[in-house]
Every structure is written in C-alpha cells, then in structure tokens.
Design a protein around this motif. Structure first.
Motif, short mmCIF file in Angstrom:
data_model
loop_
_atom_site.label_atom_id
_atom_site.label_comp_id
_atom_site.label_asym_id
_atom_site.label_seq_id
_atom_site.Cartn_x
_atom_site.Cartn_y
_atom_site.Cartn_z
N ARG A 220 0.80 -1.22 0.00
CA ARG A 220 0.00 0.00 0.00
C ARG A 220 0.83 1.27 0.00
O ARG A 220 0.29 2.36 -0.09
N PHE A 221 2.17 1.14 0.10
CA PHE A 221 3.00 2.33 0.14
C PHE A 221 3.46 2.79 -1.25
O PHE A 221 4.04 3.84 -1.38
N GLY A 222 3.25 2.00 -2.28
CA GLY A 222 3.62 2.41 -3.62
C GLY A 222 2.73 3.54 -4.13
O GLY A 222 1.58 3.69 -3.70
N LEU A 223 3.25 4.35 -5.04
CA LEU A 223 2.50 5.50 -5.55
C LEU A 223 1.20 5.06 -6.21
O LEU A 223 0.14 5.66 -5.97
N ALA A 224 1.27 4.02 -7.05
CA ALA A 224 0.07 3.57 -7.76
C ALA A 224 -0.99 3.07 -6.78
O ALA A 224 -2.18 3.41 -6.90
N ASN A 225 -0.59 2.29 -5.78
CA ASN A 225 -1.56 1.79 -4.80
C ASN A 225 -2.05 2.91 -3.88
O ASN A 225 -3.19 2.85 -3.39
N THR A 226 -1.22 3.91 -3.62
CA THR A 226 -1.67 5.05 -2.83
C THR A 226 -2.80 5.79 -3.55
O THR A 226 -3.81 6.17 -2.93
#
Length: 309
Positions: free
Chosen positions: A141-147
């Motif tokens: 959840r910390f990746g830009l896309a998942n954020t």
C-alpha cells in the motif's frame, strides 16, 4: 578551362593518413576485439557442444538449433516478445509523435520542453526499473500507484505478482515508454522540421482546415520515412528487451516462469545451472536472423529506401 585539382604532396598524404588511423585505429581495434570477434565465435560455438565452457568440445552440426526450436520455453519467449511488441510499438509511436507535434507548435520554450522529454533517455534501464518497482508500482500500500488507488477506496494491487489479470505488463510497458519516448520524439521533430512550409501554405489556399485535416493529408504522409525508421527501431529494441524484465520481475527466489522474453530465456539457458553455451549461442544466432528477417520484410513492405515522389 578550369584548373586541374592540385594533388597533395605524398608526405602530406601520409601525414593525414597517419592522423586518421591514430584517431580511428583504437576504436576500430576495440570494435573488432569486443564486438566482431565475439560475434564470430558465438556463431562458431553454436555448432558445438559447450557445457560450462566457451571452448567447443564436440561438433554437433545443427543439433543445437533443432533442440532450441523444439523447446517450448523458447517458443514461449517469442510469444512474450510478440505481446510486448504489440503493446510497446504502437504506444511509443503514438506518444512520441504526439509529443513531437506538441513541441513543434510551441513558439517559446521549445528547447526546454525538448530537453525535458528527452532527459529520461539518459537514465539507466536498471535505475528506472528499480524506481518503478520500489516506488511507483510497489505491491504494497506504500507504492505511488496503490496510494492513488487507495484514495478511491480500491484495494492494493500486486502489480508484479498478479497474473490474472497480468498487471505486470502495465509496469513493464510504462517504464519502457517513459525511457524511450523522448528519443523517438526527437526523430519525429527532425522529420517535422524538414517539411517545407509551402506545403501548408498551399493546403490553406486549397481550403484545408488546420488540425486533423492538415495532419492527415500533409504532415503524416510527409513523415513516412521517419515513421518507418521509428517502427523498425522499436521492433529491434523490443527484441533486445532484457533489463526492465529482469530487474522488475526477478527477486531473491529467481525469475518467475511467466513473461520471459528471448534474452532472459537465453540468459538462464547459457548462464543458469546447465550453462549450455553452445545452445545459448544458437539462440543468439536465431534471434539475430529473426531480427534481420523482420527488418528486411518491414523495410520492403513500407518501401524504405525507395525514391519518394
């Protein structure tokens, strides 16, 4: 009668030849030693049995080629290349042409935006793949896309591990698109600047409206040679894809069984447990032949090299 051209003295000619080889000689020697000799040795090695060594141990004729063509994994790698090409070639072509058209229309700041869009070309594929993997498309959840997905209430996506649907294609295609679109934009810009302005003036006098009509009947046909060259380069570069696939999909457990382009397959074939360098050399020769055939067919079909009217 015009005077005959004056010949240089023999000593001066030798002096110029000496300086020519002083500059060209080291490059030519390095090219022969590190490019042509390994290529010739790879072709030679492809006809021999060579396990765990670059020295041939037994002449096997065309057995390496027959074994490789019968290998389902190698054929699957060619399918992976076909899928990758189907994504990356039209996407890069469209984006780079659109960027070139937009930059070419600018009256101020053209050099700035041309440099900005070209800058990613200087970035290493390994570095870009690492940034995409750890920062943009991280599977947590910390990746830009998942954020961004979390802002809309969506669950995190395992971008590189999900095979149904195969989200890893989005990661691979976007990183290659970001890296190479600026280079092909510059090629299209050069083609756009070669179009004579009088063509647009004549089209305006004939009632052609600026925009899509002018692009369809003037700009796009005038870019035919540039378009053919761009498509050929894109296909060849797609065949040579390795860095982004390997650095995005491999981890401490190794490389997954899916999305293996030809170079990744040959890498594990020649440098994996078996270290079958004879079979790997045969694969390299086959890839070179496929690239040559595709290039020639594409060039002949598109009329590359023919005189334009």
């Amino acid at each position: 009668m015009p005077a005959a051209p004056r010949r240089l003295p023999a000593a001066r000619q030798r002096h110029r030849a000496l300086w020519f080889w002083a500059f060209v000689g080291p490059f030519a020697a390095g090219l022969a030693l590190f490019t042509y000799v390994p290529l010739a040795w790879s072709v030679y090695l492809s006809f021999f049995d060579a396990h765990n060594t670059v020295s041939p141990t037994g002449f096997v004729r065309l057995d390496n080629y027959a074994t490789l063509l019968a290998d389902a994994s190698f054929r699957s790698s060619l399918v992976t290349f076909a899928v990758f090409s189907a994504f990356i070639v039209p996407a890069t072509y469209t984006l780079s042409l659109g960027l070139a058209l937009a930059v070419n229309r600018l009256r101020a700041g053209r050099a700035f935006f041309r440099s900005v869009f070209f800058l990613p070309t200087a970035c290493s594929y390994v570095v870009a793949a690492t940034v995409w993997k750890l920062s943009v498309f991280n599977g947590v959840r910390f990746g830009l896309a998942n954020t961004v997905l979390g802002w809309f209430g969506a669950e995190p996506v395992a971008w590189l591990a999900a095979t149904d649907p195969p989200w890893y294609w989005l990661v691979i295609v976007t990183v290659r698109l970001w890296l190479q679109a600026g280079f092909y934009m510059v090629l299209f810009l050069a083609g756009l600047q070669r179009i004579p302005p009088r063509l647009y003036e004549a089209a305006a006098l004939d009632g052609a409206r600026p925009g899509w009509q002018t692009f369809r009947h003037i700009t796009f046909p005038a870019l035919r040679s540039t378009s053919v060259a761009v498509v050929l380069l894109l296909i060849i570069n797609a065949f040579q894809a390795f860095d982004e696939f390997y650095n995005l999909l491999s981890d401490q457990r190794g490389y997954p069984p899916y999305a293996r382009p030809p170079l990744v397959h040959l890498y594990y074939l020649a440098l994996g447990q078996g270290q079958d360098l004879g079979l790997g050399s045969a694969g390299a020769v086959l890839l070179a032949l496929i690239i040559a055939v595709v290039t020639v067919v594409q060039a002949r079909w598109s009329g590359l090299g023919r005189r334009e009217d």
